[in-house]
Scaffold this active site. Structure first.
Site, PDB file in Angstrom:
ATOM      1  N   GLU A  33       0.869  -1.179   0.000  1.00  0.00           N
ATOM      2  CA  GLU A  33       0.000   0.000   0.000  1.00  0.00           C
ATOM      3  C   GLU A  33       0.906   1.230   0.000  1.00  0.00           C
ATOM      4  O   GLU A  33       1.234   1.756  -1.035  1.00  0.00           O
ATOM      5  CB  GLU A  33      -0.961  -0.010   1.192  1.00  0.00           C
ATOM      6  CG  GLU A  33      -2.011  -1.101   1.058  1.00  0.00           C
ATOM      7  CD  GLU A  33      -3.282  -0.808   1.846  1.00  0.00           C
ATOM      8  OE1 GLU A  33      -3.846   0.275   1.688  1.00  0.00           O
ATOM      9  OE2 GLU A  33      -3.689  -1.705   2.616  1.00  0.00           O
ATOM     10  N   GLU A  37      -1.527  -1.002  13.421  1.00  0.00           N
ATOM     11  CA  GLU A  37      -2.770  -0.724  12.723  1.00  0.00           C
ATOM     12  C   GLU A  37      -3.966  -1.239  13.525  1.00  0.00           C
ATOM     13  O   GLU A  37      -5.000  -0.586  13.625  1.00  0.00           O
ATOM     14  CB  GLU A  37      -2.736  -1.408  11.356  1.00  0.00           C
ATOM     15  CG  GLU A  37      -3.998  -1.261  10.552  1.00  0.00           C
ATOM     16  CD  GLU A  37      -3.872  -1.858   9.161  1.00  0.00           C
ATOM     17  OE1 GLU A  37      -3.076  -2.811   9.003  1.00  0.00           O
ATOM     18  OE2 GLU A  37      -4.546  -1.371   8.246  1.00  0.00           O
TER      19      GLU A  37
HETATM   20  C1  BGC Z   1      -5.255   1.348   5.047  1.00  0.00           C
HETATM   21  C2  BGC Z   1      -5.859   2.288   6.045  1.00  0.00           C
HETATM   22  C3  BGC Z   1      -6.985   2.994   5.364  1.00  0.00           C
HETATM   23  C4  BGC Z   1      -8.018   1.954   5.104  1.00  0.00           C
HETATM   24  C5  BGC Z   1      -9.331   2.447   4.608  1.00  0.00           C
HETATM   25  C6  BGC Z   1      -6.301   0.344   4.719  1.00  0.00           C
HETATM   26  O1  BGC Z   1      -5.890  -0.641   3.871  1.00  0.00           O
HETATM   27  O2  BGC Z   1      -4.074   0.791   5.481  1.00  0.00           O
HETATM   28  O3  BGC Z   1      -5.075   2.884   6.919  1.00  0.00           O
HETATM   29  O4  BGC Z   1      -7.432   4.149   5.934  1.00  0.00           O
HETATM   30  O5  BGC Z   1      -7.495   0.919   4.304  1.00  0.00           O
HETATM   31  O6  BGC Z   1     -10.047   1.502   3.940  1.00  0.00           O
END
Ligand code: BGC
Length: 870
Positions: free
Chosen positions: A444, A717
């Protein structure tokens, strides 16, 4: 160097400890051999408009300033050179040159070397390179560096709209006769694979290309030097941001960027006309990505099969560097991971990011290597092929991120809390790699808007992050026009995520510029973004059919609520449309305030009207007459309180209910991305600061401190990215480095230590410490544009001593924690105020909520009542 603002505003800090204040200033500008002096009666030391004629393209001026204080003139500042870049598109007389117009889209591609020789006649008076690329590049001049240590240039912007160029002064590197400029060039974000679900290749184009304009002033006069480029494959046989890099030193071209090198076998480059590029060429607004720190391993273990496992003691964004000796063709393979599982690197959380670097030795001498065009998020590394006779502890981890200056600090008497704060600082550093990203490790590393929306205030306190965020906001605004919506991340990559607008994420368009204005005092930011801020509100208002009630469509809601199933992070206990409507009311209000700050009464009226409508809709839909909020969750109540959606006695009722829910949850986190940054403020502002302390200092999971007790060095996270048994959470999204949930540090700065801005840019500060939680000390400091503010409070058994420092250009008030009605004004200098206060050990303690239906808990409860238990 190379700014693209013709009339740069001037800010300075008056450094002295007394109470002497500035009553005016004088600016001296030296340009074209002439000096002009400009007097001002402004008391502010921030954002003084450029007092002279605008700079022309390439023009250099040397500026210094002195303050007129009440006691007389201060000394002149050191002179500061400022040089304009290429301000007009017509200043560009060069085109892109490309070694590769297309490549198969299945695996990481090689890098290229580009080379151009040119002649210098006599003495060089001025030489500048203006450079950018489709891809990422590194320049060399005459066999050495080009005078900077920027990495991954030009960084990632929404290339279809904006392409950043750098200006380099290479005057000192040139000499009479033949000279050479060379470039390493690779895919980077422009053409490499980006995004999740396998990602996309060639997002911005199928080519990689260099844009390099060389301007020279020598005995032949001033001119743009026409360059003829040739290219050859670089020894980097493959490189990608996610994939990692493979470098075969056996393929190196010794001396390729020096004069005299034989490039007759090299290929001519193709030309791509600059006129075909719709992107605006811009100078960077923020610092480049650089190596900002080097770490040595804290542990190195050789495995029986020869692999070496390194632990750097800190989760970082960056890469490894080593010096080793082997035989030509010998390979060293580096793998990276954030955590270990069963003693091995845990690679699953990286998803499809291989993060694997390979070096092939070219000689039997010592060779030093670090990958050039990749970056990884890691704390641990596994090294294969490390020579048995050499010490692997010489391998270093190079910490890479935007080279921002640190502006904010916090510490307390609680070591775990301090380590948590440190983890937040690290997660910010690791995720400010040219743009604010969600995470630095997996496939990402995207500019997710919701993440920075909640973290912006913390970011603005901790580092000078304005330049990085301003750049990102420009991309957001440009793509918002292109797609007709704020996207859930910017730059947008259409890799399968819904492009529908979502509250809290799209609200970044409003909240990030608003926070930057609040924290820097720069109206220029809300001025520049106002179109984007208001367009978001208009878009959402239309989606509500002009009712203010956002009650349909896609939402991410209170993302990653711990009660949501691991595979449905959007299934929070809080009604997603409650979140959406609350955000509309809040953001519309901020846009109205921005309009007012910009002197736009019509805008203020329009957005106050929308804010009122959304607020009424929220209240009709979700607030009971008594002040209960439906849905009855910590996030819903926190939103209603923090966004001022309640009236009169309702706030107190909601605060009571919030405190009751937080207590009933055993002071463990019950909120996701939306509620977590707000809950402590919502508790504190309704008179429940002690409950906020219980929540912040909770050590059991889910809580902010639990990961710290599990050895975290960055913010996770998920609250349980690592499960209590030490195994990695099986969910899809298990990053160990996401700053979003660390946003609570802003509460630590403002309410625990008690250093909060009282006016935009900290021109005045509210020192309002609220000691509790058994802490005996807390302190915070911030380098604002007006200078350094600082507070430290210390408690003994009966009193609280608060030491506060106010910079020369600043002012502050002290709010007495025992009687918040008692407010004292304090001016520049250091002040100590002592007030009677309860001892830390007399602070309220969290009351344990026992589940009497559970036999174990019942027994424990009885033991504790008898005074036997823990
Ligand atoms: C990200 C997040 C993001 C979220 C929203 C994730 O895959 O890592 O931090 O805000 O998706 O869907």
């Amino acid at each position: 160097m190379g700014i693209d603002v013709a009339a740069p505003r001037l800010s300075w800090v008056v450094e002295h400890s007394g109470s002497d204040v500035q009553t005016g200033s004088e600016v001296e500008i030296l340009r074209d051999g002439g000096i002009t002096r400009h007097l001002s009666d402004a008391r502010s030391t921030s954002f003084l408009p450029w007092p002279a004629a605008p700079l022309r393209s390439r023009e250099r001026a040397v500026v210094r300033v002195r303050s007129r204080l009440e006691s007389g003139w201060a000394d002149w500042s050191d002179p500061l050179p400022v040089e304009a870049g290429l301000l007009e598109r017509s200043d560009w007389a060069s085109d892109f040159v490309s070694p590769s117009l297309s490549a198969p889209a299945d695996a990481a591609r090689p890098a290229y070397l580009l080379r151009a020789a040119f002649a210098v006649r006599g003495t060089v008076r001025r030489a500048r390179v203006y450079a950018s690329a489709h891809g990422v590049y590194d320049l060399e001049v005459n066999g050495g560096g080009a005078g900077d240590d920027d990495l991954l240039s030009p960084g990632w912007s929404s290339y279809a709209h904006r392409l950043r160029y750098r200006t380099l002064d290479i005057t000192g590197q040139l000499a009479d006769g033949e000279n050479v400029i060379g470039a390493w060039l690779a895919d980077g974000w422009y053409r490499g694979r980006l995004g999740f679900n396998g990602g996309l290749w060639n997002i911005y184009g199928s080519d990689v290309a260099l844009l390099c304009q060389l301007e020279l002033e020598d005995d032949l006069g001033a001119r743009v030097v026409p360059l003829t480029w040739t290219w050859a494959p670089a020894p980097i046989v493959s490189t990608g941001l996610y994939e990692g890099e493979t470098h075969d030193q056996g393929l190196a071209h010794a001396g390729w960027s020096a004069p005299g090198f034989d490039d007759s076998a090299w290929q001519p480059t193709s030309t791509i006309a600059l006129s075909g590029t719709p992107a605006v060429l811009e100078a960077p607004t923020g610092p480049a990505v650089r190596v900002v720190e080097r770490l040595n391993p804290v542990a190195a273990e050789r495995r029986p099969d020869g692999r070496v496992l390194l632990d750097f003691g800190q989760n970082i964004s960056g890469k490894l560097e080593f010096t080793a000796r082997a035989t030509p063709g010998h390979q060293i393979v580096l793998r990276h991971a954030e955590v270990l599982e069963h003693g091995e690197l845990s690679l699953r959380p990286l998803r499809t990011a291989q993060a694997r670097d390979v070096y092939v030795f070219g000689s039997d001498d010592f060779e030093t290597w670090t990958p050039r065009f990749t970056i990884h998020g890691f704390r641990y590394a596994e090294v294969e092929g490390w020579p048995v006779d050499q010490d692997p502890r010489t391998i270093e981890a190079l910490v890479m991120h935007s080279d921002m200056s640190r502006t904010g600090r916090f510490s307390s008497s609680d070591e775990l809390l301090d380590r948590f704060h440190e983890n937040v600082v690290w997660s910010m550093r690791d995720n400010f790699v040219d743009l604010p990203t969600d995470c630095p490790q997996r496939d990402e590393r995207l500019g997710w808007s919701g993440d920075i929306q909640v973290f912006a205030a913390a970011a603005a306190f901790l580092h000078d992050s304005t330049g990085v965020l301003q750049n990102w906001l420009r991309d957001l605004a440009a793509e918002q026009i292109e797609y007709g919506s704020v996207m859930n991340f910017h730059p947008w990559v259409a890799c399968g995520f819904p492009s529908a607008p979502a509250a809290a994420w799209g609200d970044a368009a409003v909240i990030v510029p608003w926070v930057l204005y609040q924290r820097t005092g720069d109206t220029g930011i809300i001025q520049e973004q106002f179109g984007s801020m208001s367009a978001w509100i208009e878009q959402v208002y239309t989606l509500t059919h002009e009712t203010g009630l956002w009650n349909e469509g896609f939402q991410l809601g209170d993302w990653l609520d711990p009660a949501a199933p691991p595979d449905r992070p959007d299934h929070s206990a809080t009604d997603r449309y409650l979140v959406a409507t609350a955000y509309l009311a809040h953001s519309a209000r901020l846009v109205a305030r921005a309009a007012s700050a910009l002197g736009d009464p019509a805008g203020e009226e329009r957005y106050s009207g929308i804010a009122d409508k959304a607020r009424s809709a929220f209240r009709r839909q979700w607030v009971s007459p008594a002040g209960r909020v439906v849905s009855d969750t910590v996030t819903a109540l926190s939103l209603a309180i923090a966004f001022e959606l309640l009236e009169g006695a309702e706030s107190a009722t909601a605060g009571e209910r919030l405190a009751a829910l937080v207590a009933a949850g055993g002071y463990r986190i019950q909120t996701g991305f939306v509620g977590t940054p707000l809950v402590c403020d919502a508790l504190a502002s309704t008179g429940h600061m002690d409950d906020a302390y219980h929540l912040v200092l909770q050590r059991e999971t889910p809580s902010w401190l639990w990961p710290v007790s599990m050895g975290a060095t960055t913010v996770w996270e998920r609250w349980d990215s690592l499960l209590p048994d030490g195994s990695v959470n099986p969910g899809e999204m298990t990053s160990f480095n996401h700053y979003a949930l660390g946003a609570v540090v802003d509460f630590l700065h403002r309410r625990v230590a008690g250093l909060a801005p009282a006016a935009p840019g900290y021109s005045s500060v509210r020192f309002a410490p609220e000691p509790g939680g058994g802490l005996s000390r807390a302190s915070a400091a911030h380098e604002s544009s007006f200078g350094r503010y600082e507070i430290t409070w210390v408690r003994d058994s009966e009193s609280l001593a608060v030491e506060m420092t106010v910079p020369a250009a600043g002012e502050a008030v002290f709010v007495n924690p025992t009687d918040p009605e008692r407010i004292e004004r304090i001016g520049p200098g250091t002040h100590v105020i002592r007030v009677p206060f309860r001892a830390p050990e007399d602070d309220p303690r969290p009351e344990r909520v026992w589940n009497i239906h559970n036999p174990d808990e019942r027994r424990q409860m009885e033991l504790e009542r008898e005074g036997v238990g823990g």
